[in-house]
Design an enzyme around this catalytic site. Structure first.
Site, PDB file in Angstrom:
ATOM      1  N   LYS A  75     -35.138  -9.859  13.098  1.00 52.84           N
ATOM      2  CA  LYS A  75     -35.252  -8.679  14.042  1.00 52.84           C
ATOM      3  C   LYS A  75     -35.090  -7.410  13.366  1.00 52.84           C
ATOM      4  CE  LYS A  75     -31.737  -8.264  18.286  1.00 52.84           C
ATOM      5  NZ  LYS A  75     -30.442  -8.667  18.614  1.00 52.84           N
ATOM      6  N   LEU A  76     -35.866  -6.459  14.070  1.00 52.82           N
ATOM      7  CA  LEU A  76     -36.238  -5.062  13.538  1.00 52.82           C
ATOM      8  C   LEU A  76     -35.721  -4.112  14.524  1.00 52.82           C
ATOM      9  CD1 LEU A  76     -39.547  -5.989  12.252  1.00 52.82           C
ATOM     10  CD2 LEU A  76     -37.682  -5.855  10.575  1.00 52.82           C
TER      11      LEU A  76
END
Ligand code: G3P
Length: 217
Positions: free
Chosen positions: A83-84
């Site tokens: 997750k960015l």
């Protein structure tokens, strides 16, 4: 529509998973804090329990460090989704990590333009935050609708993961629009089962049954 549960609480995930309600899990640094668990350990446990995508979020802010963190998280299990955040550096990291075949969830999306960039950078999932837009008097569902239209216009395969869900109506509206996935807290998913007419009807059935004097078991 796929259901992800937005929590790092193993007990909650296990209960919903037993019912077949969990297609994946999302976590973030705030949920890791709330759980009191170590991110690497809890992510490993969740991945062993749920075969679907399990989002674990990087905390670095520059692309190179995000990529290194993402590679480390991805090593935990095959179903880890890195997750960015939706920043320019996050998009750079998305391009690299998705190019390596890793699943990527680009989070903290608040505009359709951001979602367009994430799709072009190869995101597996885009996470528009409905509730946080509603909090500032912007209709979060309009964003889900806009992204659906734009992705469909051009055939982007990035999945719309409706996030920051606070109510059962957020889930219903996301389903109507055609979001691919919702991620919601356990209590909101459970609240979908409730209806006052169900409670009222059941009370009447129980009262009448009592009067019959019968037993099934
Ligand atoms: O999936 C993102 C979600 O955890 C954020 O929800 O309620 O903190 O805006 P909320």
């Amino acid at each position: 529509m796929k259901f992800f549960v937005d929590t790092a609480e193993i007990d909650e995930i296990a209960e919903l998973h037993d019912l077949g309600m969990v297609d994946g899990v999302t976590t973030n640094p705030s949920l890791i804090l709330k759980s009191g668990r170590d991110i690497l350990e809890v992510t490993k446990e969740i991945c062993a329990l749920v075969p679907g995508p399990v989002s674990a979020e990087v905390v670095a802010l520059d692309a190179d460090a995000m990529i290194e963190e993402g590679r480390k998280l991805a090593k935990i299990a095959d179903n880890v989704t890195v997750k960015l955040p939706l920043t320019w550096d996050g998009l750079k990291a998305c391009k690299v990590l998705s190019g390596e075949g890793k699943m990527v969830n680009v989070t903290l999306c608040f505009s359709a333009n951001q979602a367009l960039l994430a799709a072009k950078a190869g995101a597996t999932f885009i996470s528009p935050f409905i509730g946080r837009l509603d909090d500032i008097n912007i209709d979060g569902m309009d964003l889900i609708q806009d992204i659906r239209v734009i992705y469909d216009n051009y055939g982007f395969e990035t999945q719309i993961l409706a996030a920051s869900i606070r109510s059962v109506n957020h889930i219903l509206d996301s389903a109507r629009i055609g979001a691919d996935v919702i991620t919601a807290p356990t209590k909101v998913i459970k609240a979908m089962a409730g209806h006052p007419l169900t409670d009222k009807g059941l009370a009447q059935f129980m009262a009448d049954w009592e009067k019959t004097g019968q037993k099934i078991l």
